[in-house]
Design a protein around this motif. Structure first.
Motif, short mmCIF file in Angstrom:
data_model
loop_
_atom_site.label_atom_id
_atom_site.label_comp_id
_atom_site.label_asym_id
_atom_site.label_seq_id
_atom_site.Cartn_x
_atom_site.Cartn_y
_atom_site.Cartn_z
N VAL A 1 -17.86 -17.84 -12.36
CA VAL A 1 -16.62 -17.42 -11.71
C VAL A 1 -15.53 -17.15 -12.75
O VAL A 1 -14.71 -16.24 -12.58
N LEU B 1 -12.80 -16.50 -2.68
CA LEU B 1 -13.61 -15.78 -3.65
C LEU B 1 -14.20 -14.51 -3.05
O LEU B 1 -14.34 -13.50 -3.75
N ALA C 1 -20.35 -17.22 -2.56
CA ALA C 1 -19.96 -18.33 -3.40
C ALA C 1 -20.25 -19.67 -2.73
O ALA C 1 -20.12 -19.82 -1.51
N LEU D 1 -21.28 -18.66 -7.97
CA LEU D 1 -21.27 -17.39 -7.24
C LEU D 1 -22.66 -17.13 -6.68
O LEU D 1 -23.37 -16.20 -7.06
#
Length: 246
Positions: A105, A155, A139, A12
């Motif tokens: 994540v 994401l 991400a 991330l």
């Protein structure tokens, strides 16, 4: 020598690894991408061909030596850190002593589930803060193969959904003041999203900025009519009625 501490692995933001507060040297960009391609599914085997496709896209290198070399160097980098890349007939898998919790994540998703299920808003707010705190940037930053771009988009949608849910909780708790700039920016970026518009309008109203709240409502009402031929939905319409009576 890496200092002691729990192993953390991250996607991330830039793909990265830490032992405690100390970053691990996981090599150049392509090698980091190999690690990142395994981190969404820790403990799950990824076939070699699929792993190569994730990292190189439609034109992976011939043979397996490049991939094997990157994996070998990553294993050395992670050695003693609480994680390993295991290869068997099913493919390659990342095994971490701490399990999925070692990966940002996975922590983000687990915390989001807990926040959504929390019975008290105060608890939910703290969990949403912790969940969103896992993010360091977009991400898989810097990884541009198609698979990474697709995961980055997915994401980003999860992150936005979390931010919206967190904002709902903050508004219920009367904590709208610190959110105003964030809510205003989102409303500009998504001018036809009624939920985002409603969050901004409610925050402005609760802060006593009634004229701005009414202007925001009118702006989204007109835009919905002009671009989609729609009236505001029930939730936004009820909010507009509250403003009219304020």
């Amino acid at each position: 020598m890496v200092s002691g501490g729990a192993l953390r692995l991250g996607v991330l933001g830039e793909i990265a690894a830490w032992r405690g507060a100390e970053p691990l040297d996981i090599g150049h960009a392509r090698q980091r991408h190999v690690l990142g391609a395994l981190l969404l599914e820790p403990g799950t085997a990824v076939p070699g061909e699929e792993l190569a496709r994730r990292v190189w896209g439609a034109r992976p290198p011939r043979g397996t030596s490049a991939l094997h070399g990157y994996v070998s160097r990553l294993r050395r980098a992670l050695a003693g850190g609480g994680a390993d890349i295991v290869r068997d007939r099913a493919g390659y898998r990342l095994e971490a002593e701490a399990g999925p919790a070692a990966v940002d994540v996975c922590r983000f998703r687990a915390l989001a589930v807990r926040a959504g299920a929390a019975e008290r808003d105060e608890e939910a707010a703290a969990l949403w803060d912790e969940a969103l705190g896992q993010w360091r940037g977009e991400a898989f930053a810097g990884a541009d193969a198609p698979w990474f771009r697709a995961q980055r988009e997915r994401l980003a949608a999860e992150r936005l959904a979390a931010r919206l849910d967190a904002a709902d909780v903050a508004l219920r708790l009367g904590r709208q003041g610190p959110l105003l700039d964030e809510l205003a920016a989102r409303a500009v970026d998504h001018p036809l999203d009624e939920r985002m518009a409603g969050q901004l309008i409610l925050a402005l109203h609760r802060e006593g900025r009634h004229a701005e709240a009414r202007a925001s409502f009118e702006r989204v009402r007109l835009r919905l009519a002009e671009e989609l031929g729609l009236d505001p939905g029930p939730a936004l319409r009820r909010l507009g009625e509250r403003l009219a009576n304020a």
